[in-house]
Write a protein that holds these residues in place. Sequence first.
Motif, mmCIF file in Angstrom:
data_model
loop_
_atom_site.group_PDB
_atom_site.id
_atom_site.type_symbol
_atom_site.label_atom_id
_atom_site.label_comp_id
_atom_site.label_asym_id
_atom_site.label_seq_id
_atom_site.Cartn_x
_atom_site.Cartn_y
_atom_site.Cartn_z
ATOM 1 N N MET A 1 -22.551 5.140 -21.741
ATOM 2 C CA MET A 1 -22.070 3.758 -21.742
ATOM 3 C C MET A 1 -22.892 2.878 -22.680
ATOM 4 O O MET A 1 -22.337 2.002 -23.357
ATOM 5 C CB MET A 1 -22.055 3.192 -20.319
ATOM 6 N N VAL A 2 -24.195 3.108 -22.773
ATOM 7 C CA VAL A 2 -25.033 2.363 -23.715
ATOM 8 C C VAL A 2 -24.606 2.688 -25.148
ATOM 9 O O VAL A 2 -24.506 1.789 -25.997
ATOM 10 C CB VAL A 2 -26.538 2.658 -23.481
ATOM 11 N N LYS A 3 -24.323 3.949 -25.424
ATOM 12 C CA LYS A 3 -23.850 4.346 -26.765
ATOM 13 C C LYS A 3 -22.502 3.687 -27.058
ATOM 14 O O LYS A 3 -22.264 3.217 -28.183
ATOM 15 C CB LYS A 3 -23.741 5.878 -26.849
ATOM 16 N N GLU A 4 -21.638 3.626 -26.060
ATOM 17 C CA GLU A 4 -20.356 2.935 -26.258
ATOM 18 C C GLU A 4 -20.595 1.458 -26.548
ATOM 19 O O GLU A 4 -19.897 0.869 -27.376
ATOM 20 C CB GLU A 4 -19.470 3.121 -25.025
ATOM 21 N N HIS A 5 -21.576 0.869 -25.902
ATOM 22 C CA HIS A 5 -21.926 -0.525 -26.193
ATOM 23 C C HIS A 5 -22.323 -0.688 -27.658
ATOM 24 O O HIS A 5 -21.970 -1.684 -28.290
ATOM 25 C CB HIS A 5 -23.068 -1.001 -25.298
ATOM 26 N N GLU A 6 -23.072 0.272 -28.178
ATOM 27 C CA GLU A 6 -23.458 0.217 -29.591
ATOM 28 C C GLU A 6 -22.220 0.215 -30.484
ATOM 29 O O GLU A 6 -22.144 -0.551 -31.458
ATOM 30 C CB GLU A 6 -24.367 1.393 -29.946
ATOM 31 N N ASN A 7 -21.245 1.048 -30.155
ATOM 32 C CA ASN A 7 -20.007 1.092 -30.942
ATOM 33 C C ASN A 7 -19.225 -0.209 -30.800
ATOM 34 O O ASN A 7 -18.669 -0.712 -31.786
ATOM 35 C CB ASN A 7 -19.152 2.281 -30.520
ATOM 36 N N ILE A 8 -19.183 -0.748 -29.607
ATOM 37 C CA ILE A 8 -18.486 -2.021 -29.387
ATOM 38 C C ILE A 8 -19.180 -3.124 -30.172
ATOM 39 O O ILE A 8 -18.514 -3.943 -30.824
ATOM 40 C CB ILE A 8 -18.401 -2.351 -27.883
ATOM 41 N N ARG A 9 -20.489 -3.139 -30.170
ATOM 42 C CA ARG A 9 -21.232 -4.150 -30.945
ATOM 43 C C ARG A 9 -20.965 -4.007 -32.442
ATOM 44 O O ARG A 9 -20.907 -5.012 -33.156
ATOM 45 C CB ARG A 9 -22.728 -4.053 -30.659
ATOM 46 N N ARG A 10 -20.811 -2.790 -32.906
ATOM 47 C CA ARG A 10 -20.457 -2.591 -34.317
ATOM 48 C C ARG A 10 -19.108 -3.242 -34.610
ATOM 49 O O ARG A 10 -18.938 -3.882 -35.648
ATOM 50 C CB ARG A 10 -20.426 -1.100 -34.649
ATOM 51 N N MET A 11 -18.154 -3.086 -33.683
ATOM 52 C CA MET A 11 -16.847 -3.717 -33.881
ATOM 53 C C MET A 11 -16.977 -5.241 -33.823
ATOM 54 O O MET A 11 -16.280 -5.951 -34.550
ATOM 55 C CB MET A 11 -15.836 -3.217 -32.855
ATOM 56 N N LEU A 12 -17.854 -5.752 -32.989
ATOM 57 C CA LEU A 12 -18.055 -7.205 -32.922
ATOM 58 C C LEU A 12 -18.542 -7.746 -34.262
ATOM 59 O O LEU A 12 -18.145 -8.839 -34.679
ATOM 60 C CB LEU A 12 -19.032 -7.569 -31.799
ATOM 61 N N LYS A 13 -19.372 -6.979 -34.962
ATOM 62 C CA LYS A 13 -19.821 -7.379 -36.306
ATOM 63 C C LYS A 13 -18.650 -7.400 -37.282
ATOM 64 O O LYS A 13 -18.547 -8.298 -38.120
ATOM 65 C CB LYS A 13 -20.920 -6.440 -36.809
ATOM 66 N N VAL A 14 -17.776 -6.412 -37.180
ATOM 67 C CA VAL A 14 -16.574 -6.380 -38.025
ATOM 68 C C VAL A 14 -15.736 -7.631 -37.763
ATOM 69 O O VAL A 14 -15.278 -8.300 -38.695
ATOM 70 C CB VAL A 14 -15.734 -5.110 -37.772
ATOM 71 N N ILE A 15 -15.556 -7.955 -36.492
ATOM 72 C CA ILE A 15 -14.744 -9.109 -36.114
ATOM 73 C C ILE A 15 -15.333 -10.389 -36.705
ATOM 74 O O ILE A 15 -14.600 -11.225 -37.250
ATOM 75 C CB ILE A 15 -14.627 -9.215 -34.573
ATOM 76 N N ARG A 16 -16.634 -10.568 -36.598
ATOM 77 C CA ARG A 16 -17.266 -11.784 -37.147
ATOM 78 C C ARG A 16 -17.061 -11.860 -38.659
ATOM 79 O O ARG A 16 -16.748 -12.935 -39.186
ATOM 80 C CB ARG A 16 -18.739 -11.838 -36.783
ATOM 81 N N LYS A 17 -17.249 -10.754 -39.359
ATOM 82 C CA LYS A 17 -17.044 -10.748 -40.814
ATOM 83 C C LYS A 17 -15.586 -11.053 -41.148
ATOM 84 O O LYS A 17 -15.297 -11.788 -42.099
ATOM 85 C CB LYS A 17 -17.451 -9.399 -41.416
ATOM 86 N N TYR A 18 -14.683 -10.491 -40.374
ATOM 87 C CA TYR A 18 -13.259 -10.735 -40.569
ATOM 88 C C TYR A 18 -12.955 -12.228 -40.397
ATOM 89 O O TYR A 18 -12.261 -12.834 -41.213
ATOM 90 C CB TYR A 18 -12.458 -9.891 -39.574
ATOM 91 N N CYS A 19 -13.485 -12.818 -39.337
ATOM 92 C CA CYS A 19 -13.254 -14.246 -39.076
ATOM 93 C C CYS A 19 -13.839 -15.118 -40.185
ATOM 94 O O CYS A 19 -13.248 -16.134 -40.564
ATOM 95 C CB CYS A 19 -13.844 -14.644 -37.725
ATOM 96 N N TYR A 20 -14.995 -14.722 -40.695
ATOM 97 C CA TYR A 20 -15.595 -15.472 -41.793
ATOM 98 C C TYR A 20 -14.677 -15.447 -43.012
ATOM 99 O O TYR A 20 -14.484 -16.472 -43.679
ATOM 100 C CB TYR A 20 -16.978 -14.909 -42.147
ATOM 101 N N LYS A 21 -14.089 -14.305 -43.290
ATOM 102 C CA LYS A 21 -13.165 -14.201 -44.415
ATOM 103 C C LYS A 21 -11.931 -15.102 -44.205
ATOM 104 O O LYS A 21 -11.464 -15.735 -45.139
ATOM 105 C CB LYS A 21 -12.752 -12.747 -44.646
ATOM 106 N N ILE A 22 -11.432 -15.132 -42.988
ATOM 107 C CA ILE A 22 -10.305 -16.026 -42.700
ATOM 108 C C ILE A 22 -10.728 -17.471 -42.922
ATOM 109 O O ILE A 22 -10.031 -18.253 -43.576
ATOM 110 C CB ILE A 22 -9.790 -15.849 -41.248
ATOM 111 N N MET A 23 -11.881 -17.839 -42.385
ATOM 112 C CA MET A 23 -12.364 -19.207 -42.456
ATOM 113 C C MET A 23 -12.588 -19.664 -43.900
ATOM 114 O O MET A 23 -12.331 -20.818 -44.239
ATOM 115 C CB MET A 23 -13.662 -19.336 -41.668
ATOM 116 N N THR A 24 -13.050 -18.763 -44.742
ATOM 117 C CA THR A 24 -13.340 -19.120 -46.133
ATOM 118 C C THR A 24 -12.165 -18.809 -47.066
ATOM 119 O O THR A 24 -12.343 -18.772 -48.280
ATOM 120 C CB THR A 24 -14.615 -18.399 -46.615
ATOM 121 N N CYS A 25 -11.007 -18.601 -46.471
ATOM 122 C CA CYS A 25 -9.748 -18.391 -47.205
ATOM 123 C C CYS A 25 -9.798 -17.179 -48.136
ATOM 124 O O CYS A 25 -9.141 -17.159 -49.184
ATOM 125 C CB CYS A 25 -9.341 -19.644 -47.976
ATOM 126 N N GLN A 26 -10.569 -16.167 -47.753
ATOM 127 C CA GLN A 26 -10.566 -14.915 -48.495
ATOM 128 C C GLN A 26 -9.379 -14.085 -48.032
ATOM 129 O O GLN A 26 -8.843 -14.285 -46.951
ATOM 130 C CB GLN A 26 -11.870 -14.163 -48.263
#
Length: 184
Positions: A7-32
């Motif tokens: 479950m801790v390892k799964e948390h690491e994978n989920i956190r990796r996806m959270l980083k993807v989500i933040r980068k994705y949102c930044y691209k939306i916000m900056t009209c990329q």
Amino acid sequence: MNSIEIMVKEHENIRRMLKVIRKYCYKIMTCQEVDYDDLYKVIDFIRNYADKHHHGKEEDILFKVMSEKIERLSKNGAITGMYIEHDLGRLYISNLELALEDFKKGNDEKRLDIIANFISYTDLLERHIEKENTAIYKFAENILPEESKAFIEKECSTIENSAMENGLQEKYISLLQLLEEKYI
């Protein structure tokens, strides 16, 4: 407990996806330019890997046993809080999906709702994961009776083996890697 380690390892994978989500949102916000169809892939990861697979083990096995065996966690609301946070995460993802559908129908303003729900989800999950890794899981390992730990191990092992046979981990780790390459 091997199930906790998984479950801790799964948390690491989920956190990796959270980083993807933040980068994705930044691209939306900056009209990329972004591929809005990738949101469906992220939603799939969240619903099937993070929620159904991971949270399912927590809710149906670990939290249930902890509520039954560790009275003070049950009485002080710690486990209830974990369930509530899981439900709040589900609400953010449902709202995100509705915003995405409206955006695809031409409501450009819905990009705000996409960002708001995704960022709310990432903030919630980061704090939630930290509580589980540093408190809830430690309580399970240190306080649960051995027969309860054995039951958790057996039940989680059954779920993991089934998921492995169905290629669940491979599918979602590959998807995660693909999205990391694209957005990070």
